[in-house]
Design a protein around this motif. Structure first.
Motif, mmCIF file in Angstrom:
data_model
loop_
_atom_site.group_PDB
_atom_site.id
_atom_site.type_symbol
_atom_site.label_atom_id
_atom_site.label_comp_id
_atom_site.label_asym_id
_atom_site.label_seq_id
_atom_site.Cartn_x
_atom_site.Cartn_y
_atom_site.Cartn_z
ATOM 1 N N GLN A 42 0.839 -1.192 0.000
ATOM 2 C CA GLN A 42 0.000 0.000 0.000
ATOM 3 C C GLN A 42 0.884 1.256 0.000
ATOM 4 O O GLN A 42 1.816 1.366 0.801
ATOM 5 C CB GLN A 42 -0.905 0.008 1.237
ATOM 6 C CG GLN A 42 -1.800 1.220 1.378
ATOM 7 C CD GLN A 42 -2.923 1.256 0.357
ATOM 8 O OE1 GLN A 42 -3.174 0.273 -0.311
ATOM 9 N NE2 GLN A 42 -3.585 2.385 0.238
ATOM 10 N N PRO A 43 0.639 2.200 -0.906
ATOM 11 C CA PRO A 43 1.498 3.390 -0.966
ATOM 12 C C PRO A 43 1.339 4.288 0.262
ATOM 13 O O PRO A 43 0.244 4.486 0.777
ATOM 14 C CB PRO A 43 1.017 4.108 -2.226
ATOM 15 C CG PRO A 43 0.309 3.069 -3.029
ATOM 16 C CD PRO A 43 -0.322 2.154 -2.018
ATOM 17 N N LYS A 226 3.605 -1.137 14.349
ATOM 18 C CA LYS A 226 3.260 -1.951 13.185
ATOM 19 C C LYS A 226 1.961 -1.443 12.584
ATOM 20 O O LYS A 226 0.931 -1.372 13.266
ATOM 21 C CB LYS A 226 3.110 -3.417 13.601
ATOM 22 C CG LYS A 226 2.842 -4.369 12.449
ATOM 23 C CD LYS A 226 2.764 -5.794 12.976
ATOM 24 C CE LYS A 226 2.532 -6.784 11.848
ATOM 25 N NZ LYS A 226 2.439 -8.182 12.364
ATOM 26 N N ILE A 227 2.001 -1.079 11.317
ATOM 27 C CA ILE A 227 0.790 -0.612 10.649
ATOM 28 C C ILE A 227 -0.149 -1.803 10.468
ATOM 29 O O ILE A 227 0.198 -2.786 9.799
ATOM 30 C CB ILE A 227 1.130 0.053 9.311
ATOM 31 C CG1 ILE A 227 1.891 1.356 9.571
ATOM 32 C CG2 ILE A 227 -0.120 0.302 8.483
ATOM 33 C CD1 ILE A 227 2.252 2.131 8.342
ATOM 34 N N THR A 228 -1.313 -1.689 11.080
ATOM 35 C CA THR A 228 -2.251 -2.804 11.121
ATOM 36 C C THR A 228 -3.646 -2.416 10.644
ATOM 37 O O THR A 228 -4.281 -3.156 9.902
ATOM 38 C CB THR A 228 -2.345 -3.369 12.550
ATOM 39 O OG1 THR A 228 -1.040 -3.721 13.009
ATOM 40 C CG2 THR A 228 -3.246 -4.601 12.603
ATOM 41 N N PHE A 233 -2.224 4.180 8.534
ATOM 42 C CA PHE A 233 -1.555 4.723 7.354
ATOM 43 C C PHE A 233 -1.461 6.244 7.431
ATOM 44 O O PHE A 233 -0.429 6.832 7.103
ATOM 45 C CB PHE A 233 -2.291 4.301 6.081
ATOM 46 C CG PHE A 233 -2.113 2.855 5.740
ATOM 47 C CD1 PHE A 233 -1.005 2.421 5.025
ATOM 48 C CD2 PHE A 233 -3.046 1.911 6.140
ATOM 49 C CE1 PHE A 233 -0.834 1.085 4.713
ATOM 50 C CE2 PHE A 233 -2.883 0.570 5.836
ATOM 51 C CZ PHE A 233 -1.773 0.150 5.122
ATOM 52 N N ALA A 234 -2.547 6.884 7.879
ATOM 53 C CA ALA A 234 -2.532 8.338 7.999
ATOM 54 C C ALA A 234 -1.535 8.781 9.061
ATOM 55 O O ALA A 234 -0.835 9.793 8.891
ATOM 56 C CB ALA A 234 -3.930 8.851 8.340
ATOM 57 N N LEU A 235 -1.447 8.034 10.157
ATOM 58 C CA LEU A 235 -0.487 8.369 11.211
ATOM 59 C C LEU A 235 0.943 8.224 10.705
ATOM 60 O O LEU A 235 1.800 9.090 10.946
ATOM 61 C CB LEU A 235 -0.716 7.476 12.430
ATOM 62 C CG LEU A 235 0.230 7.689 13.618
ATOM 63 C CD1 LEU A 235 0.212 9.136 14.084
ATOM 64 C CD2 LEU A 235 -0.144 6.745 14.763
ATOM 65 N N ILE A 239 3.881 11.155 10.352
ATOM 66 C CA ILE A 239 5.212 11.059 10.953
ATOM 67 C C ILE A 239 6.291 11.244 9.896
ATOM 68 O O ILE A 239 7.287 11.949 10.108
ATOM 69 C CB ILE A 239 5.371 9.716 11.693
ATOM 70 C CG1 ILE A 239 4.437 9.675 12.908
ATOM 71 C CG2 ILE A 239 6.833 9.505 12.131
ATOM 72 C CD1 ILE A 239 4.411 8.338 13.614
ATOM 73 N N PHE A 240 6.106 10.637 8.727
ATOM 74 C CA PHE A 240 7.074 10.838 7.645
ATOM 75 C C PHE A 240 7.170 12.318 7.263
ATOM 76 O O PHE A 240 8.267 12.849 7.039
ATOM 77 C CB PHE A 240 6.685 10.023 6.424
ATOM 78 C CG PHE A 240 7.158 8.587 6.464
ATOM 79 C CD1 PHE A 240 8.498 8.289 6.647
ATOM 80 C CD2 PHE A 240 6.260 7.543 6.303
ATOM 81 C CE1 PHE A 240 8.939 6.983 6.676
ATOM 82 C CE2 PHE A 240 6.684 6.229 6.337
ATOM 83 C CZ PHE A 240 8.027 5.932 6.526
#
Length: 244
Positions: A42-43, A226-228, A233-235, A239-240
């Motif tokens: 997922q992008p 861990k992205i679950t 994804f938004a979080l 952060i990025f």
């Protein structure tokens, strides 16, 4: 001169006598993430999540190579990524994928005393200092260990959708990755559970525990989550952006 290498090309290890391999099980579907593709692809900010993870690991000078264990029919890696070895031997569970990946490395002649750092493709917010801290703590340990953080919240036990008890959180840690063990020792620990379809193995540390070892707990970071779920994804994107 500027570094003109591909962003996923590993840099050479700078510490003689220590060989470390990063292994990412990447055969899952991530059904809880609610994405149209396996969540590792997922992008996030235009880049598949697993590539963010690999870019972070590439910055760790002591990692000799990056290995991904993908599903046999996975064509994401068909074009190849410089510096990434894709093994299409993923299994139906994380433990099976890791075991198959370790077996493939041993079959090609990798030294069983080398270190392997198993990392979740979905922990894309890991940083080089986190991984270096793990290597520093474990490189002379007899067993190895894992990144983890002390449980920060009150822990509840549930029954029928209601609280049945409050669990004492003292001494409780949330396991993260990477988890760093000798390749041969981890392979043997997983092999001992393979006949039972890796029952009870929830991560590499649990397999080592079942083999009688006591892995070292190395303080990690709450940002190494861990992205679950969909909101994760938004979080991660936020952060990025904050890092940039």
């Amino acid at each position: 001169m500027p570094d003109t290498a591909h962003p996923l090309t590993p840099k050479p290890s700078q510490e003689a006598g220590i060989r470390c391999h990063a292994l990412l099980p990447c055969a899952g579907t991530g059904s809880r993430a609610g994405t149209d593709v396996p969540k590792q692809y997922q992008p996030i900010l235009g880049l598949p999540m697993v590539l963010h993870t690999l870019v972070a690991l590439r910055a760790v000078m002591r990692l000799d190579r990056l290995v991904v264990v993908a599903a046999p029919a996975d064509d994401f890696w068909s074009t190849g990524y410089p510096g990434v070895k894709a093994l299409r031997c993923g299994g139906g569970t994380r433990a099976e994928s890791v075991f198959n990946g370790l077996q493939a490395l041993l079959d090609e002649g990798t030294d069983p005393t080398d270190w392997v750092l198993v990392h979740d493709a979905a922990r894309c917010l890991v940083t080089a200092p986190m991984v270096d801290a793990l290597i520093d703590a474990c490189q002379h340990d007899e067993v190895g260990g894992l990144l983890a953080i002390p449980l920060p919240d009150t822990l509840k036990a549930e029954s029928g959708g209601r609280v049945s008890a409050t669990v004492d959180r003292a001494g409780k840690w949330l396991a993260q990755t990477p988890q760093m063990f000798r390749l041969g020792a981890l392979h043997a620990a997983l092999k001992a559970t393979a006949a039972d379809r890796f029952a009870g193995v929830t991560d590499e540390a649990s397999a080592m525990e079942m083999a009688g070892h006591r892995p070292l707990l190395v303080p990690g970071s709450a940002r190494n989550f861990k992205i679950t779920y969909p909101d994760d994804f938004a979080l991660a994107e936020a952060i990025f952006r904050s890092r940039a």
